[in-house]
Design a protein around this motif. Structure first.
Motif, PDB file in Angstrom:
ATOM      1  N   ALA A  77       0.832  -1.202   0.000  1.00 22.89           N
ATOM      2  CA  ALA A  77       0.000   0.000   0.000  1.00 22.89           C
ATOM      3  C   ALA A  77       0.865   1.251   0.000  1.00 22.89           C
ATOM      4  O   ALA A  77       0.597   2.218  -0.729  1.00 22.89           O
ATOM      5  CB  ALA A  77      -0.927  -0.009   1.216  1.00 22.89           C
ATOM      6  N   SER A  78       1.925   1.243   0.810  1.00 23.88           N
ATOM      7  CA  SER A  78       2.825   2.383   0.857  1.00 23.88           C
ATOM      8  C   SER A  78       3.516   2.582  -0.487  1.00 23.88           C
ATOM      9  O   SER A  78       3.636   3.711  -0.980  1.00 23.88           O
ATOM     10  CB  SER A  78       3.872   2.166   1.966  1.00 23.88           C
ATOM     11  N   ALA A  79       3.968   1.482  -1.092  1.00 28.23           N
ATOM     12  CA  ALA A  79       4.630   1.572  -2.402  1.00 28.23           C
ATOM     13  C   ALA A  79       3.672   2.105  -3.458  1.00 28.23           C
ATOM     14  O   ALA A  79       4.058   2.906  -4.316  1.00 28.23           O
ATOM     15  CB  ALA A  79       5.159   0.199  -2.812  1.00 28.23           C
ATOM     16  N   LEU A  80       2.402   1.672  -3.403  1.00 31.10           N
ATOM     17  CA  LEU A  80       1.416   2.134  -4.377  1.00 31.10           C
ATOM     18  C   LEU A  80       1.165   3.632  -4.251  1.00 31.10           C
ATOM     19  O   LEU A  80       1.115   4.353  -5.252  1.00 31.10           O
ATOM     20  CB  LEU A  80       0.111   1.363  -4.195  1.00 31.10           C
ATOM     21  N   ALA A 201      11.489   4.555  -8.087  1.00 29.33           N
ATOM     22  CA  ALA A 201      12.469   3.485  -7.872  1.00 29.33           C
ATOM     23  C   ALA A 201      12.457   2.989  -6.426  1.00 29.33           C
ATOM     24  O   ALA A 201      12.524   1.777  -6.166  1.00 29.33           O
ATOM     25  CB  ALA A 201      13.880   3.982  -8.250  1.00 29.33           C
ATOM     26  N   LEU A 202      12.357   3.909  -5.484  1.00 26.04           N
ATOM     27  CA  LEU A 202      12.315   3.526  -4.077  1.00 26.04           C
ATOM     28  C   LEU A 202      11.012   2.786  -3.754  1.00 26.04           C
ATOM     29  O   LEU A 202      11.012   1.855  -2.939  1.00 26.04           O
ATOM     30  CB  LEU A 202      12.454   4.770  -3.196  1.00 26.04           C
ATOM     31  N   ALA A 203       9.917   3.197  -4.391  1.00 25.67           N
ATOM     32  CA  ALA A 203       8.649   2.509  -4.178  1.00 25.67           C
ATOM     33  C   ALA A 203       8.723   1.073  -4.683  1.00 25.67           C
ATOM     34  O   ALA A 203       8.245   0.145  -4.034  1.00 25.67           O
ATOM     35  CB  ALA A 203       7.511   3.263  -4.869  1.00 25.67           C
ATOM     36  N   VAL A 204       9.316   0.895  -5.852  1.00 27.23           N
ATOM     37  CA  VAL A 204       9.479  -0.452  -6.413  1.00 27.23           C
ATOM     38  C   VAL A 204      10.380  -1.293  -5.511  1.00 27.23           C
ATOM     39  O   VAL A 204      10.122  -2.481  -5.276  1.00 27.23           O
ATOM     40  CB  VAL A 204      10.048  -0.372  -7.840  1.00 27.23           C
ATOM     41  N   ARG A 205      11.431  -0.665  -5.001  1.00 26.57           N
ATOM     42  CA  ARG A 205      12.357  -1.392  -4.129  1.00 26.57           C
ATOM     43  C   ARG A 205      11.672  -1.905  -2.866  1.00 26.57           C
ATOM     44  O   ARG A 205      12.034  -2.959  -2.333  1.00 26.57           O
ATOM     45  CB  ARG A 205      13.523  -0.478  -3.761  1.00 26.57           C
ATOM     46  N   MET A 206      10.672  -1.165  -2.384  1.00 28.87           N
ATOM     47  CA  MET A 206       9.955  -1.584  -1.171  1.00 28.87           C
ATOM     48  C   MET A 206       9.222  -2.905  -1.375  1.00 28.87           C
ATOM     49  O   MET A 206       8.976  -3.640  -0.418  1.00 28.87           O
ATOM     50  CB  MET A 206       8.940  -0.511  -0.752  1.00 28.87           C
TER      51      MET A 206
END
Length: 208
Positions: A77-80, A201-206
């Motif tokens: 949810a945070s990444a989205l 990129a950071l969201a994907v990494r999560m």
């Protein structure tokens, strides 16, 4: 008392200083809007850190254990949310740049109000369960040897909030300075796209 103060400051800086997607978004938001909006957004992040410090201090290991089953959904949810912010920021930057080049006077969406920025960053930061697990681990380590009074617990929570707030305000100040330096439309476009790319990129990494 002093030990609780120092422990809270160290804990607050420990969770706040690593620059991630939220910090990147905070700097970008301040650069695009104003220092006032950035300050409110920074206080939203610090409030979430302070709340999680309070919850971890009160709940301890029981809360950390309860969050583990929903850790993956919360992370997604945070990444989205961060991915949506990244895409929205890039689209808005491109639209503004094209509007300037075409010399049109189309109305652009108003920037978020300070109150809205505060609530947005508060919500995004609260979606990160790692924060409460981090504080819970520190609290449990402290309680392993000696009992901690309510006053010391309060000092710990306030110190953690103050440390996080000071760092987030520093980031907001950097964003305001960036906004003043990069006043050109092309500069704002480039920095917005770079920021959106980093956040995405950071969201994907999560999720990996």
């Amino acid at each position: 008392m002093t030990a609780a103060l120092v422990a809270g400051l160290l804990a607050g800086y420990g969770i706040a200083v690593p620059v991630g997607a939220v910090a990147t978004y905070l700097v970008s938001l301040t650069a695009r809007t104003s220092l006032r909006t950035g300050v409110c957004a920074a206080l939203g992040v610090a409030t979430a850190d302070g709340l999680y410090a309070l919850v971890a201090t009160v709940g301890g290991s029981a809360l950390a254990g309860a969050l583990r089953p929903v850790l993956v959904p919360l992370r997604w949810a945070s990444a989205l949310v961060l991915a949506v912010l990244a895409v929205q920021g890039a689209i808005t930057a491109v639209r503004h740049y094209r509007g300037h080049r075409l010399a049109t006077r189309r109305s652009t969406p108003p920037p978020p109000s300070p109150a809205r920025a505060y609530l947005a960053l508060l919500g995004i930061t609260l979606l990160n369960p790692i924060t409460v697990i981090y504080f819970a681990a520190l609290v449990l380590g402290t309680r392993a040897t000696d009992a901690v009074s309510l006053l010391e617990q309060g000092v710990f929570v306030l110190a953690a909030f103050a440390a996080s707030a000071s760092w987030q305000l520093l980031l907001a100040g950097g964003g305001a300075l960036l906004g003043r330096v990069l006043t050109g439309h092309r500069g704002r476009l480039v920095t917005a796209l770079v920021s959106s790319g980093v956040i995405l990129a950071l969201a994907v990494r999560m999720t990996v």
